[in-house]
Design an enzyme around this catalytic site. Structure first.
Site, PDB file in Angstrom:
ATOM      1  N   ASP A   8       0.931  -1.407   0.015  1.00 26.34           N
ATOM      2  CA  ASP A   8       0.040   0.012  -0.110  1.00 26.34           C
ATOM      3  C   ASP A   8       1.121   1.092  -0.049  1.00 26.34           C
ATOM      4  O   ASP A   8       2.005   1.157  -0.314  1.00 26.34           O
ATOM      5  CB  ASP A   8      -1.095  -0.076   1.303  1.00 26.34           C
ATOM      6  CG  ASP A   8      -0.222   0.260   2.591  1.00 26.34           C
ATOM      7  OD1 ASP A   8       1.042   0.320   2.477  1.00 26.34           O
ATOM      8  OD2 ASP A   8      -0.985   0.010   3.368  1.00 26.34           O
ATOM      9  N   CYS A  66       2.460  -3.744   4.286  1.00 29.63           N
ATOM     10  CA  CYS A  66       1.571  -2.501   4.286  1.00 29.63           C
ATOM     11  C   CYS A  66       2.276  -1.835   5.624  1.00 29.63           C
ATOM     12  O   CYS A  66       3.407  -2.154   5.764  1.00 29.63           O
ATOM     13  CB  CYS A  66       0.210  -2.741   4.484  1.00 29.63           C
ATOM     14  SG  CYS A  66      -0.134  -3.949   5.726  1.00 29.63           S
ATOM     15  N   THR A  68       1.602  -2.384   8.759  1.00 26.73           N
ATOM     16  CA  THR A  68       1.952  -3.467   9.940  1.00 26.73           C
ATOM     17  C   THR A  68       2.098  -4.962   9.416  1.00 26.73           C
ATOM     18  O   THR A  68       2.664  -5.676   9.928  1.00 26.73           O
ATOM     19  CB  THR A  68       0.828  -3.597  11.032  1.00 26.73           C
ATOM     20  OG1 THR A  68      -0.316  -3.741  10.038  1.00 26.73           O
ATOM     21  CG2 THR A  68       0.612  -2.234  11.603  1.00 26.73           C
ATOM     22  N   HIS A  99       6.947 -25.732   7.883  1.00 30.36           N
ATOM     23  CA  HIS A  99       6.318 -26.459   8.304  1.00 30.36           C
ATOM     24  C   HIS A  99       4.860 -26.392   7.819  1.00 30.36           C
ATOM     25  O   HIS A  99       3.667 -27.225   8.013  1.00 30.36           O
ATOM     26  CB  HIS A  99       6.118 -26.142   9.971  1.00 30.36           C
ATOM     27  CG  HIS A  99       7.255 -26.694  10.739  1.00 30.36           C
ATOM     28  ND1 HIS A  99       7.136 -26.501  12.160  1.00 30.36           N
ATOM     29  CD2 HIS A  99       8.122 -27.426  10.442  1.00 30.36           C
ATOM     30  CE1 HIS A  99       8.223 -27.264  12.549  1.00 30.36           C
ATOM     31  NE2 HIS A  99       9.055 -27.485  11.543  1.00 30.36           N
ATOM     32  N   HIS A 134       3.827 -32.810   8.530  1.00 26.36           N
ATOM     33  CA  HIS A 134       2.981 -31.453   8.361  1.00 26.36           C
ATOM     34  C   HIS A 134       1.983 -31.608   7.322  1.00 26.36           C
ATOM     35  O   HIS A 134       1.050 -30.606   7.545  1.00 26.36           O
ATOM     36  CB  HIS A 134       4.292 -30.445   8.152  1.00 26.36           C
ATOM     37  CG  HIS A 134       5.337 -30.178   9.032  1.00 26.36           C
ATOM     38  ND1 HIS A 134       5.144 -29.922  10.216  1.00 26.36           N
ATOM     39  CD2 HIS A 134       6.639 -30.532   8.897  1.00 26.36           C
ATOM     40  CE1 HIS A 134       6.043 -29.719  10.989  1.00 26.36           C
ATOM     41  NE2 HIS A 134       7.089 -30.046  10.200  1.00 26.36           N
TER      42      HIS A 134
HETATM   43  C1  RB5 Z   1      -2.328   2.401   6.389  1.00 29.95           C
HETATM   44  O1  RB5 Z   1      -2.384   3.476   7.101  1.00 29.95           O
HETATM   45  C2  RB5 Z   1      -2.357   1.074   7.315  1.00 29.95           C
HETATM   46  O2  RB5 Z   1      -3.593   0.865   8.064  1.00 29.95           O
HETATM   47  C3  RB5 Z   1      -1.890  -0.131   6.774  1.00 29.95           C
HETATM   48  O3  RB5 Z   1      -0.510   0.177   6.036  1.00 29.95           O
HETATM   49  C4  RB5 Z   1      -1.655  -1.483   7.251  1.00 29.95           C
HETATM   50  O4  RB5 Z   1      -0.922  -1.130   8.165  1.00 29.95           O
HETATM   51  C5  RB5 Z   1      -2.793  -2.071   7.818  1.00 29.95           C
HETATM   52  O5  RB5 Z   1      -2.808  -3.182   8.241  1.00 29.95           O
END
Ligand code: RB5
Length: 149
Positions: A8, A66, A68, A99, A134
């Site tokens: 993203d 993205c 996180t 696994h 597995h």
């Molecule tokens: C964008 O602000 C953020 O929500 C996205 O990059 C991501 O971390 C979502 O899981």
């Protein structure tokens, strides 16, 4: 080996740096399914696009990034047949291949530094699925998908 990569707006630089790293270190082809703009871009679009490319065989494996790594991995895991792991360290990345036979990797540009991200990618790309004991669990994951239809 062909790798699909998606991201993203938060992870444009990480996408570029990781793509270059994979091309230079491994000589793999990297196909870009993410945004190249820092304008707001909804992560499910890229997560689904890379996941579909993995399932159709357009690419062999997928990497999604993205903020996180969570949202984009959730999107990828909605596609039947995808096993996408979100990692912030290399140990789980390697074990997820050995696994869980993961076919996609996710991490967060706001969570891991770029050098740690490269170590995670290395661990994941070099891990090989061990099969054996597995496989029954992978088959059980597939059974869960069948029950959802
Ligand atoms: C964008 O602000 C953020 O929500 C996205 O990059 C991501 O971390 C979502 O899981």
């Amino acid at each position: 080996m062909k790798i699909g990569i998606g991201n993203d707006h938060v992870a444009v630089e990480y996408k570029n740096e990781i793509s270059k790293y994979i091309q230079e270190k491994y000589g793999y082809e990297v196909m870009n399914f993410g945004t190249d703009s820092t304008e707001r871009f909804n992560y499910p679009i890229a997560g689904e696009a890379v996941a579909n490319a993995v399932i159709t065989g357009e690419v062999d494996k997928g990497i999604v990034i993205c903020g996180t790594g969570v949202g984009i991995s959730l999107a990828a895991n909605k596609v039947n047949g995808i096993r996408c792991v979100t990692c912030s360290e290399p140990y789980s990345a390697r074990l997820s291949r050995e696994h869980n036979d993961t076919n996609m990797l996710a991490f967060g540009a706001r969570v891991v530094g770029i050098e740690l991200a490269k170590m995670i990618v290395d661990a994941w790309l070099s891990g090989e699925y061990e099969g054996g004991r597995h496989q029954v669990r992978i088959d059980m994951l597939k059974d869960i998908e069948k029950k959802q239809k």
